[in-house]
Scaffold this motif. Sequence first.
Motif, PDB file in Angstrom:
ATOM      1  N   PRO A  99     -15.257  -4.090  25.186  1.00 38.03           N
ATOM      2  CA  PRO A  99     -15.210  -2.943  26.104  1.00 38.03           C
ATOM      3  C   PRO A  99     -14.060  -1.964  25.850  1.00 38.03           C
ATOM      4  CG  PRO A  99     -14.479  -4.960  27.188  1.00 38.03           C
ATOM      5  CD  PRO A  99     -14.971  -5.371  25.835  1.00 38.03           C
ATOM      6  N   GLN A 100     -13.073  -2.373  25.027  1.00 37.76           N
ATOM      7  CA  GLN A 100     -11.943  -1.457  24.798  1.00 37.76           C
ATOM      8  C   GLN A 100     -12.255  -0.365  23.773  1.00 37.76           C
ATOM      9  OE1 GLN A 100     -12.202  -4.547  23.451  1.00 37.76           O
ATOM     10  NE2 GLN A 100     -12.526  -3.489  21.513  1.00 37.76           N
ATOM     11  N   LEU A 101     -13.406  -0.474  23.093  1.00 38.02           N
ATOM     12  CA  LEU A 101     -13.737   0.506  22.043  1.00 38.02           C
ATOM     13  C   LEU A 101     -13.888   1.901  22.660  1.00 38.02           C
ATOM     14  CD1 LEU A 101     -14.453   0.956  19.017  1.00 38.02           C
ATOM     15  CD2 LEU A 101     -16.855   0.674  19.655  1.00 38.02           C
ATOM     16  N   LYS A 102     -13.119   2.855  22.117  1.00 40.00           N
ATOM     17  CA  LYS A 102     -13.142   4.205  22.706  1.00 40.00           C
ATOM     18  C   LYS A 102     -13.802   5.237  21.804  1.00 40.00           C
ATOM     19  CE  LYS A 102      -8.646   3.154  24.672  1.00 40.00           C
ATOM     20  NZ  LYS A 102      -8.600   1.904  23.862  1.00 40.00           N
ATOM     21  N   LEU A 103     -13.748   4.975  20.499  1.00 49.40           N
ATOM     22  CA  LEU A 103     -14.218   6.016  19.568  1.00 49.40           C
ATOM     23  C   LEU A 103     -14.901   5.402  18.356  1.00 49.40           C
ATOM     24  CD1 LEU A 103     -14.059   9.052  18.434  1.00 49.40           C
ATOM     25  CD2 LEU A 103     -11.983   8.280  17.278  1.00 49.40           C
ATOM     26  N   VAL A 104     -16.045   5.984  17.987  1.00 52.67           N
ATOM     27  CA  VAL A 104     -16.636   5.725  16.670  1.00 52.67           C
ATOM     28  C   VAL A 104     -16.685   7.072  15.986  1.00 52.67           C
ATOM     29  CG1 VAL A 104     -18.730   5.084  15.421  1.00 52.67           C
ATOM     30  CG2 VAL A 104     -18.030   3.761  17.420  1.00 52.67           C
ATOM     31  N   THR A 105     -16.076   7.200  14.837  1.00 51.61           N
ATOM     32  CA  THR A 105     -16.054   8.486  14.164  1.00 51.61           C
ATOM     33  C   THR A 105     -16.613   8.317  12.759  1.00 51.61           C
ATOM     34  OG1 THR A 105     -14.674  10.442  13.766  1.00 51.61           O
ATOM     35  CG2 THR A 105     -13.575   8.329  13.484  1.00 51.61           C
ATOM     36  N   THR A 106     -17.600   9.150  12.425  1.00 55.93           N
ATOM     37  CA  THR A 106     -18.334   8.954  11.178  1.00 55.93           C
ATOM     38  C   THR A 106     -18.042  10.054  10.160  1.00 55.93           C
ATOM     39  OG1 THR A 106     -20.531   8.704  10.181  1.00 55.93           O
ATOM     40  CG2 THR A 106     -20.431  10.077  12.147  1.00 55.93           C
ATOM     41  N   LEU A 107     -17.890   9.627   8.920  1.00 53.98           N
ATOM     42  CA  LEU A 107     -17.618  10.565   7.830  1.00 53.98           C
ATOM     43  C   LEU A 107     -18.936  11.226   7.399  1.00 53.98           C
ATOM     44  CD1 LEU A 107     -14.877  10.888   5.830  1.00 53.98           C
ATOM     45  CD2 LEU A 107     -16.537  10.085   4.191  1.00 53.98           C
ATOM     46  N   SER A 108     -19.524  11.943   8.328  1.00 49.41           N
ATOM     47  CA  SER A 108     -20.803  12.611   8.047  1.00 49.41           C
ATOM     48  C   SER A 108     -21.083  13.574   9.190  1.00 49.41           C
ATOM     49  CB  SER A 108     -21.943  11.587   7.961  1.00 49.41           C
ATOM     50  OG  SER A 108     -22.082  10.886   9.179  1.00 49.41           O
ATOM     51  N   TYR A 128     -17.589  13.242  14.471  1.00 47.66           N
ATOM     52  CA  TYR A 128     -18.343  13.513  13.241  1.00 47.66           C
ATOM     53  C   TYR A 128     -17.716  14.696  12.509  1.00 47.66           C
ATOM     54  CZ  TYR A 128     -20.982  17.360  15.516  1.00 47.66           C
ATOM     55  OH  TYR A 128     -21.362  18.519  16.137  1.00 47.66           O
ATOM     56  N   THR A 129     -18.385  15.207  11.491  1.00 44.76           N
ATOM     57  CA  THR A 129     -17.747  16.251  10.677  1.00 44.76           C
ATOM     58  C   THR A 129     -18.648  17.493  10.543  1.00 44.76           C
ATOM     59  OG1 THR A 129     -18.690  15.288   8.664  1.00 44.76           O
ATOM     60  CG2 THR A 129     -16.491  14.541   9.280  1.00 44.76           C
ATOM     61  N   PRO A 130     -18.807  18.240  11.641  1.00 45.48           N
ATOM     62  CA  PRO A 130     -19.674  19.418  11.556  1.00 45.48           C
ATOM     63  C   PRO A 130     -19.035  20.538  10.740  1.00 45.48           C
ATOM     64  CG  PRO A 130     -18.541  19.362  13.662  1.00 45.48           C
ATOM     65  CD  PRO A 130     -18.165  18.092  12.945  1.00 45.48           C
ATOM     66  N   ASP A 131     -19.816  21.504  10.343  1.00 45.34           N
ATOM     67  CA  ASP A 131     -19.387  22.762   9.681  1.00 45.34           C
ATOM     68  C   ASP A 131     -18.847  22.618   8.273  1.00 45.34           C
ATOM     69  OD1 ASP A 131     -20.037  24.142  12.005  1.00 45.34           O
ATOM     70  OD2 ASP A 131     -18.049  23.814  12.850  1.00 45.34           O
ATOM     71  N   VAL A 132     -17.943  21.648   8.071  1.00 41.78           N
ATOM     72  CA  VAL A 132     -17.159  21.674   6.836  1.00 41.78           C
ATOM     73  C   VAL A 132     -17.959  21.317   5.578  1.00 41.78           C
ATOM     74  CG1 VAL A 132     -15.010  21.191   8.041  1.00 41.78           C
ATOM     75  CG2 VAL A 132     -16.351  19.291   7.144  1.00 41.78           C
ATOM     76  N   LEU A 133     -19.130  20.706   5.763  1.00 40.46           N
ATOM     77  CA  LEU A 133     -19.867  20.339   4.556  1.00 40.46           C
ATOM     78  C   LEU A 133     -21.024  21.288   4.251  1.00 40.46           C
ATOM     79  CD1 LEU A 133     -22.309  18.890   6.130  1.00 40.46           C
ATOM     80  CD2 LEU A 133     -20.950  16.830   5.873  1.00 40.46           C
ATOM     81  N   THR A 134     -21.068  22.396   4.984  1.00 39.31           N
ATOM     82  CA  THR A 134     -22.166  23.355   4.801  1.00 39.31           C
ATOM     83  C   THR A 134     -22.258  23.851   3.354  1.00 39.31           C
ATOM     84  OG1 THR A 134     -21.915  24.042   7.082  1.00 39.31           O
ATOM     85  CG2 THR A 134     -23.100  25.554   5.637  1.00 39.31           C
TER      86      THR A 134
END
Length: 349
Positions: A99-108, A128-134
């Motif tokens: 229950p302590q998990l606060k963030l999942v962050t994906t390299l995509s 996540y990683t919006p915009d930068v991989l356009t």
Amino acid sequence: MNSLRRSLLFCYPRPTIKIQCSSFHSTVSVMLPKVVATRRLLPDSQARLERLKNIELVQWQGEHTMPREQLLESVKGADALICMLSDKIDKQVFDAAGPQLKLVTTLSVGHDHIDLKTAREKKIKIGYTPDVLTDATADLAALLTLAAARNMKQGIDAVQNGGWQDWRAAWLCGYQFTNKTLGVVGLGRIGQAVAKRLGAFGINRLIYSGRTKKEGVDGELVPLDQLLKEADFIVVCCSLTSDTKEMFDYDAFKKMKKNAIFVNISRGGVVKQADLAQALKEKLIAGAGLDVTTPEPLPLDDPLQSLDNCVVLPHIGSATWDTRSTMSDMMVDNVLAVLENKTIPYELK
Ligand code: GLV
């Protein structure tokens, strides 16, 4: 855990710190926040991550995807999880974390590998990683479209395997872009960047399908069926959802022009792959370029592998040093923010 596995796991070796409580003249141990990463990041961001003070960092060092059972073990007690699009982050992972998990962050930018419903229920933030991989992804889409249109696979194969014996007038003739119609399925940021690039090669009409009309775009929103019938080049940039799953099936390929080039840079799941292989074999369409498949990696005996009118790349849309470095940095920014109870800068809302 076997010894090989253990050697592939980097654990920053300070799981607790001791705090002196002067009023009670006693010492208490405080658990440090735990950050789990399923892969190493690009060098500068990796160094930033390793420099973070007062965290327990558990990071998979292997060259390939962190084994599932390792992920389920390592994630126990994690406050933040850095993952890749090749990791399936489902309820089992969330439950294993605790229950302590606060963030999942994906390299995509894509997030179909994460169970968003469970994350929402458990109030876990998703980064996540919006915009930068356009730009990187649009470059690769243009490359795949050109490669498929100009028989790149057959050409390279002929050079390397002795098929290049002389110059022939009609040999390896492909399709050019001058005065042709481009159809983009999902004209978001990446779709628009693809249209801009292919426009430079002479495309004179852009049609697109999707949910909404895009203001300020020199193109026409059309029903999908019309796009399939009229486009010479079809580039799929939409995300994978229950609506788009396997939307490109035999019927869809049958509606396309015989000279159509079909390119997919979204997710393999939007295509019924056996139907695509059949359509290519029967020459219902002229060629395909895929950066994404189901499964990934594409098995060597998959029918698509042996088709010379199908160019397949190993999901490298965003793989430039610039873009992957920026994406990695965004991961660290997200982790830092959650550890400091600040707003996550790159949060999927
Ligand atoms: C790549 O496919 C991504 O979603 O970032």
